[in-house]
Scaffold this motif. Structure first.
Motif, PDB file in Angstrom:
ATOM      1  N   LEU A   1       0.832  -1.206   0.000  1.00 18.74           N
ATOM      2  CA  LEU A   1       0.000   0.000   0.000  1.00 18.74           C
ATOM      3  C   LEU A   1       0.865   1.255   0.000  1.00 18.74           C
ATOM      4  N   ALA A   2       1.977   1.211   0.749  1.00 15.85           N
ATOM      5  CA  ALA A   2       2.892   2.355   0.745  1.00 15.85           C
ATOM      6  C   ALA A   2       3.503   2.562  -0.639  1.00 15.85           C
ATOM      7  N   ALA A   3       3.878   1.458  -1.300  1.00 16.08           N
ATOM      8  CA  ALA A   3       4.431   1.575  -2.647  1.00 16.08           C
ATOM      9  C   ALA A   3       3.398   2.145  -3.617  1.00 16.08           C
ATOM     10  N   LEU A   4       2.143   1.767  -3.451  1.00 17.54           N
ATOM     11  CA  LEU A   4       1.086   2.320  -4.298  1.00 17.54           C
ATOM     12  C   LEU A   4       0.970   3.822  -4.124  1.00 17.54           C
ATOM     13  N   ASP A   5       1.167   4.298  -2.882  1.00 17.37           N
ATOM     14  CA  ASP A   5       1.042   5.735  -2.597  1.00 17.37           C
ATOM     15  C   ASP A   5       2.342   6.488  -2.845  1.00 17.37           C
ATOM     16  N   GLY A   6       3.390   5.800  -3.281  1.00 17.69           N
ATOM     17  CA  GLY A   6       4.650   6.460  -3.563  1.00 17.69           C
ATOM     18  C   GLY A   6       5.462   6.805  -2.336  1.00 17.69           C
ATOM     19  N   ALA A   7       5.169   6.172  -1.193  1.00 20.45           N
ATOM     20  CA  ALA A   7       5.901   6.467   0.036  1.00 20.45           C
ATOM     21  C   ALA A   7       7.133   5.573   0.140  1.00 20.45           C
ATOM     22  N   ALA A   8       8.226   6.122   0.624  1.00 23.53           N
ATOM     23  CA  ALA A   8       9.447   5.333   0.803  1.00 23.53           C
ATOM     24  C   ALA A   8       9.358   4.431   2.019  1.00 23.53           C
ATOM     25  N   GLU A   9       8.535   4.810   2.998  1.00 24.33           N
ATOM     26  CA  GLU A   9       8.339   4.012   4.211  1.00 24.33           C
ATOM     27  C   GLU A   9       6.863   3.990   4.549  1.00 24.33           C
ATOM     28  N   ALA A  10       6.366   2.810   4.942  1.00 22.05           N
ATOM     29  CA  ALA A  10       4.970   2.691   5.326  1.00 22.05           C
ATOM     30  C   ALA A  10       4.689   3.512   6.574  1.00 22.05           C
ATOM     31  N   THR A  11       3.565   4.179   6.587  1.00 25.36           N
ATOM     32  CA  THR A  11       3.167   4.995   7.723  1.00 25.36           C
ATOM     33  C   THR A  11       2.183   4.235   8.606  1.00 25.36           C
ATOM     34  N   ASP A  12       1.817   4.881   9.733  1.00 22.37           N
ATOM     35  CA  ASP A  12       0.801   4.282  10.602  1.00 22.37           C
ATOM     36  C   ASP A  12      -0.516   4.092   9.858  1.00 22.37           C
ATOM     37  N   ASN A  13      -0.839   5.002   8.962  1.00 24.31           N
ATOM     38  CA  ASN A  13      -2.076   4.860   8.191  1.00 24.31           C
ATOM     39  C   ASN A  13      -2.036   3.617   7.309  1.00 24.31           C
ATOM     40  N   HIS A  14      -0.871   3.317   6.746  1.00 19.92           N
ATOM     41  CA  HIS A  14      -0.754   2.107   5.942  1.00 19.92           C
ATOM     42  C   HIS A  14      -0.879   0.865   6.808  1.00 19.92           C
ATOM     43  N   LEU A  15      -0.304   0.890   8.007  1.00 18.91           N
ATOM     44  CA  LEU A  15      -0.439  -0.252   8.911  1.00 18.91           C
ATOM     45  C   LEU A  15      -1.890  -0.449   9.321  1.00 18.91           C
ATOM     46  N   ARG A  16      -2.589   0.652   9.612  1.00 24.99           N
ATOM     47  CA  ARG A  16      -3.997   0.559   9.978  1.00 24.99           C
ATOM     48  C   ARG A  16      -4.818  -0.024   8.824  1.00 24.99           C
ATOM     49  N   GLU A  17      -4.568   0.487   7.631  1.00 21.83           N
ATOM     50  CA  GLU A  17      -5.322   0.011   6.472  1.00 21.83           C
ATOM     51  C   GLU A  17      -5.051  -1.466   6.223  1.00 21.83           C
ATOM     52  N   ALA A  18      -3.794  -1.876   6.320  1.00 28.39           N
ATOM     53  CA  ALA A  18      -3.447  -3.280   6.087  1.00 28.39           C
ATOM     54  C   ALA A  18      -4.109  -4.186   7.122  1.00 28.39           C
ATOM     55  N   ALA A  19      -4.092  -3.778   8.391  1.00 30.72           N
ATOM     56  CA  ALA A  19      -4.755  -4.586   9.420  1.00 30.72           C
ATOM     57  C   ALA A  19      -6.249  -4.682   9.170  1.00 30.72           C
ATOM     58  N   GLY A  20      -6.856  -3.580   8.719  1.00 30.15           N
ATOM     59  CA  GLY A  20      -8.281  -3.602   8.421  1.00 30.15           C
ATOM     60  C   GLY A  20      -8.632  -4.497   7.246  1.00 30.15           C
ATOM     61  N   LEU A  21      -7.692  -4.706   6.333  1.00 29.72           N
ATOM     62  CA  LEU A  21      -7.950  -5.572   5.187  1.00 29.72           C
ATOM     63  C   LEU A  21      -7.713  -7.046   5.504  1.00 29.72           C
ATOM     64  N   VAL A  22      -6.760  -7.337   6.394  1.00 33.66           N
ATOM     65  CA  VAL A  22      -6.330  -8.719   6.621  1.00 33.66           C
ATOM     66  C   VAL A  22      -7.011  -9.360   7.824  1.00 33.66           C
ATOM     67  N   TYR A  23      -7.226  -8.614   8.912  1.00 35.95           N
ATOM     68  CA  TYR A  23      -7.615  -9.219  10.180  1.00 35.95           C
ATOM     69  C   TYR A  23      -9.090  -9.588  10.335  1.00 35.95           C
ATOM     70  N   PRO A  24     -10.059  -8.808   9.868  1.00 33.51           N
ATOM     71  CA  PRO A  24     -11.455  -9.082  10.246  1.00 33.51           C
ATOM     72  C   PRO A  24     -11.925 -10.499   9.962  1.00 33.51           C
ATOM     73  N   ALA A  25     -11.596 -11.075   8.813  1.00 32.34           N
ATOM     74  CA  ALA A  25     -12.082 -12.423   8.490  1.00 32.34           C
ATOM     75  C   ALA A  25     -11.413 -13.496   9.333  1.00 32.34           C
ATOM     76  N   ARG A  26     -10.302 -13.176  10.025  1.00 34.57           N
ATOM     77  CA  ARG A  26      -9.577 -14.168  10.809  1.00 34.57           C
ATOM     78  C   ARG A  26      -9.875 -14.069  12.300  1.00 34.57           C
ATOM     79  N   ALA A  27     -10.559 -13.038  12.736  1.00 36.47           N
ATOM     80  CA  ALA A  27     -10.779 -12.819  14.167  1.00 36.47           C
ATOM     81  C   ALA A  27     -11.634 -13.933  14.767  1.00 36.47           C
TER      82      ALA A  27
END
Length: 561
Positions: free
Chosen positions: A206-232
């Motif tokens: 997601l960070a690479a898509l946004d052109g960021a050199a380093e993933a931010t907290d927003n990218h971590l939040r977004e990634a967790a929201g995409l990956v975790y809900p179906a596994r909880a």
């Protein structure tokens, strides 16, 4: 996830890192909504290969090409899908058998760049892709209640995807990202490390898509929201500070760092993120009154006992055309029946003498059989300590509820209780509700926690059940805090080492298992034992008999189906 923006971001991340993210599960019946998403899936890199729930090993890993060998007069071997990266599309993923799921998982674990699109077409909530396979796929998209007009997925242009793909290798993660995402996963009862690892890879993409050199907290939040809900597996409770304790200083709070001026900088996990992920959790999570297991009835996988496809014996099924794969027998009658209508044309084309039978590779039919086997649910119950009476009462109720279904599903139930310095078989395998109630009436409780002895006794019973043709499942109810070693000596360190050794032995024997953590505050001990045992972990600190029965019934059909 079913939101169009989230789905678009997930597909874009998958297009950047298909091998690292594994793929996705798409739950939707065939129709316009699914077709719209499949159009977007065509943007994934590499060739697309469509497989089916009965795909043979020769397609995946290569093997003898019968048709080419007959034509060439020598052995010709074909290459399989594992030879080159591709994205595989698996329709009717809910019908995938455990063997194929394991082999597909082996291909994904090899990390050669393969990814899998599992099209889950289940009509009922309990019809789903195999959990062992779904665990290896980062994203889960549910379009079962979505209309075709509501599917609006915007993907970056191909040039933008290529540019982001070139940036991906240089994109970094912030310090402590792995720790915070792992802690967040634990709060939702996700104890497989695949989930935080996939969330980290998704954050980089997601960070690479946004052109960021380093993933931010927003990218971590977004990634967790995409990956975790179906596994909880649980909904986390809000963290509260005990009244008798002084407020935690900012520099000591979990998920926070302090700048030089003493100002606390908020990082993951925070309650806003927890609430955001909780809002995406599947409806009826762990609710037997409204969840899938409450509507299950007879086993979705087996009906009256498991149906097991056989290649050598069992009740005959209609033969099916296909190339020999070395495991199934050729059905000569069906093969000759398929070749018979073409004999006149084939003899004329080859100037063959009358009476000669010419068989082509397309005529070959393979014999199929079906066998049924009983299942055995082995309850290994921690009967030690002051809470033993409550746990035994719950186990007793769950055993009686499951026994009421045993006649329809051909299941058997057994009970092993461990307390003091050893384990005892209180209920041998049975379907008799009267006998079960009589044996369960006076269960003893109290004493130490010989967890290793309980696992050993349950494993020996499971091994004996396999020799008798049964399909065993161990359901262990414990807090994981053993304090008696196998030799009967007290001590938590030795007891934990022995418990982990027994758990590894069960994993090596390939015995399906479910570990239910009954501790008031679930800790890491039970989760570590479950991971070593290869068991599904479920934290149910306040479970009653109905929830235990529902959870074990779901695991029974998923793990032994």
């Amino acid at each position: 996830m079913s939101d169009g923006a989230d789905t678009g971001r997930a597909l874009a991340a998958l297009a950047l890192d298909p091998g690292g993210l594994g793929g996705l599960v798409l739950r939707a019946r065939a129709g316009p909504a699914r077709a719209a998403l499949e159009v977007a899936l065509a943007r994934l890199p590499g060739p697309a290969r469509r497989i089916h729930p009965d795909t043979p090993d020769a397609v995946l890993f290569g093997g003898l090409d019968v048709a080419a060998s007959l034509a060439a007069g020598r052995q010709v071997r074909s290459t399989g899908l594992d030879a080159a990266p591709c994205h595989m599309v698996l329709p009717m993923a809910e019908r995938t058998r455990a063997g194929l799921a394991a082999r597909l998982g082996q291909m994904l674990d090899a990390a050669r760049g393969h990814c899998l699109i599992a099209l889950d077409e289940g009509a009922e909530p309990d019809e789903a892709a195999p959990p062992a396979l779904a665990e290896r796929l980062a994203f889960h998209i549910d379009l079962s209640e979505t209309r075709a007009g509501d599917v609006d997925i915007a993907l970056p242009a191909p040039a933008d995807l290529d540019a982001a793909r070139s940036r991906l290798a240089a994109t970094t993660l912030p310090e402590g990202a792995a720790t915070t995402l792992t802690a967040l996963a634990a709060r939702f009862g996700i104890h497989s490390l695949r989930a935080p690892l996939m969330a980290l890879r998704a954050a980089r993409a997601l960070a690479a898509l946004d052109g960021a050199a380093e993933a931010t907290d927003n990218h971590l939040r977004e990634a967790a929201g995409l990956v975790y809900p179906a596994r909880a597996t649980l909904v986390p409770e809000a963290e509260q500070t005990p009244e008798e304790e002084s407020p935690t200083p900012p520099e000591a709070q979990d998920g926070a760092e302090t700048d030089d001026d003493g100002t606390a900088q908020s990082h993951l996990p925070d309650e806003i993120l927890v609430a955001a992920i909780a809002a995406r959790l599947p409806a009826g999570l762990l609710d037997p009154s409204g969840g899938p297991s409450a509507r299950r009835g007879p086993s979705a996988n087996g009906g009256a006992g498991d149906r097991q496809a056989g290649r050598q014996r069992g009740r005959p099924l209609p033969a099916r055309p296909g190339p020999p794969d070395g495991r199934a027998r050729i059905d000569p009658v069906a093969t000759l029946r398929a070749a018979a209508p073409w004999q006149t044309l084939r003899r004329a084309a080859q100037n063959s003498p009358p009476g000669q039978v010419i068989v082509r590779p397309a005529d070959i039919h393979l014999a199929r059989y079906e066998t049924r086997r009983d299942r055995l649910l082995i309850f290994a119950v921690d009967a030690s300590g002051s809470a033993a009476l409550a746990r035994l009462a719950e186990a007793k109720g769950a055993v009686e509820l499951l026994l009421a279904q045993a006649y329809a599903q051909r299941d058997q139930v057994a009970l092993v209780a461990f307390r003091g310095d050893g384990a005892e078989v209180l209920l041998p395998p049975t379907r008799s509700l009267v006998q079960a109630k009589r044996r369960l009436a006076g269960l003893p409780g109290g004493g130490g926690t010989p967890l290793a002895a309980g696992l050993l006794a349950a494993g020996e019973m499971a091994a004996q059940a396999r020799r008798q043709g049964l399909s065993p499942l161990i359901a262990c109810l414990t807090d994981g805090r053993g304090n008696i070693a196998l030799d009967g000596t007290p001590g938590r360190e030795g007891a934990l080492a022995d418990a982990l050794a027994m758990a590894g032995r069960l994993s090596g024997d390939g015995i399906p298992a479910l570990l239910i953590d009954t501790a008031a505050r679930p800790g890491p001990q039970a989760a570590d034992i479950a991971a070593t045992m290869g068991a599904r972990y479920l934290a149910l600190p306040r479970a009653d008999a109905a929830r235990l029965s529902a959870a074990i019934g779901t695991a029974r059909d998923d793990l032994t189906g």
